[in-house]
Design a protein around this motif. Structure first.
Motif: not given
Length: 388
Positions: A347-357
């Motif tokens: 859950p919410e992994y792509h808020q933790v890792v946004n692209g390279q940041k």
């Protein structure tokens, strides 16, 4: 008064009387060492001893104070001069005695302050109490030495000295708290909570300190200088945040898995490393295998192993860009997790890792703090493939 001259005069007249230092001392009720110090000019006789001494030596008090024989016609003039000298000497002696007392009080205060910090542990409030007592004694000594000032000035200077001393100790205490990660010695309140493990809150006038996972291997401290946290809002992790928090492990961020040293340092900083492990890198398939030296149920109170594997996996995938899978081997069991499973299902992994940041605040919210929710941990751990 010239103590050397008076001492020599005492010695001459003692010898005229045919007395030894010991004999003269017996008559006066003092030791022969005291007589020797008088005659060497190292010490002056006490005022109470002047009259008995002059009688034993059969000289006038005037001559004793002058340190020489005085003709009768000079007696009156010399008496006034000797009286003034005796008064000056008495005043100086009283001042010196007063100063000795003041210095002794300050030395005792300093020693109490030193012992309060060296004997008592920071967790004990006795160190704070005794250090304040020591500061009060130091201030009292300073106050005594300022007797020439008006009472108001003495109070102001004494209060300023006390505040300066306490302020210095509080500042030194804060350095110890921030540098050595320990409870503050100066605090007005200590509260223990058992909400998410054992949390101890220490309240200082200027800041608060939270001791998270108190008395466990994963203990860490949070210094709240803004006083913005409460027990329900302070960041709590089941792991040692000072070692494996995102702000510590982000230094191991890399695009490639091939750096063995970087991977080793990363997993050494992450949870479960305290159990002992070795690791292997699969460069061809971009994977890593971690072989722990224990079983998966060892020390697994409150789902500690499951939490560690989830936290380690999300951290490793977030930091190592081309890492595709991780295998965790325990004695008798293995667990495998892939980047695809994490990216699609955590859950919410792509808020933790946004692209390279990596968003550190999101990591705290969606990874670190989530390790306190057992149902969440059980749900995510189902993503791992158990083998063996």
């Amino acid at each position: 008064m010239d103590s050397k001259k008076i001492g020599a005069f005492i010695a001459v007249n003692r010898k005229k009387k045919g007395l030894t230092q010991e004999q003269l001392g017996e008559r006066l009720g003092v030791t022969n060492k005291t007589i020797s110090r008088w005659e060497n000019g190292n010490y002056m006789p006490d005022l109470s001893m002047l009259e008995p001494l002059s009688k034993e030596l059969e000289i006038t008090l005037n001559e004793l104070l002058a340190g020489e024989e005085i003709r009768e016609e000079e007696s009156a003039a010399r008496a006034e001069k000797n009286l003034i000298s005796a008064i000056d000497y008495s005043v100086k002696k009283i001042k010196n005695e007063h100063k000795k007392i003041s210095v002794c009080i300050m030395i005792v205060g300093i020693l109490i302050c030193i012992f309060s910090f060296s004997i008592f542990e920071p967790e004990s409030s006795w160190g704070e109490i005794y250090s304040i007592l020591g500061c009060l004694l130091i201030t009292a000594g300073i106050f005594r030495e300022l007797r020439a000032m008006s009472l108001l000035k003495r109070i102001l200077v004494g209060a300023g000295a006390f505040l300066l001393l306490i302020g210095s100790f509080i500042a030194a205490d804060f350095v110890g708290v921030s540098e050595y990660k320990r409870p503050p010695g100066y605090r007005y309140s200590t509260i223990t909570y058992f909400t998410k493990g054992k949390i101890i809150e220490y309240r200082n006038l200027f800041y608060h300190v939270f001791q998270i996972n108190a008395d466990t291997p994963n203990e860490y401290f949070i210094i709240d200088t803004k006083k913005e946290y409460g027990v329900d809002t302070v960041p709590v992790s089941p792991f040692n945040r000072d070692k494996c928090g995102i702000r510590q492990i982000i230094r191991y961020q890399s695009n490639y898995i091939g750096d063995n040293s970087n991977i080793g340092n990363l997993f050494h900083a992450l949870p479960l490393s305290e159990r002992g492990y070795v690791f292997e890198i699969d460069s061809e398939n971009c994977g890593a295998t971690i072989d722990y030296h224990t079983t998966d149920w060892y020390g697994n109170e409150d789902l500690y192993t499951e939490k560690g594997l989830i936290y380690n996996s999300v951290s490793a995938f977030a930091l190592i860009r081309n890492l595709e899978y991780i295998r965790y081997n325990f004695s008798g069991s293995s667990y495998v997790i892939t980047r695809k499973e994490v990216e699609q299902n955590y859950p919410e992994y792509h808020q933790v890792v946004n692209g390279q940041k990596i968003d550190e605040e999101a990591f705290d919210e969606y990874v670190e703090s989530k390790m306190n929710e057992d149902e969440f941990v059980k749900t995510v751990f189902a993503l791992f493939e158990k083998q063996g």
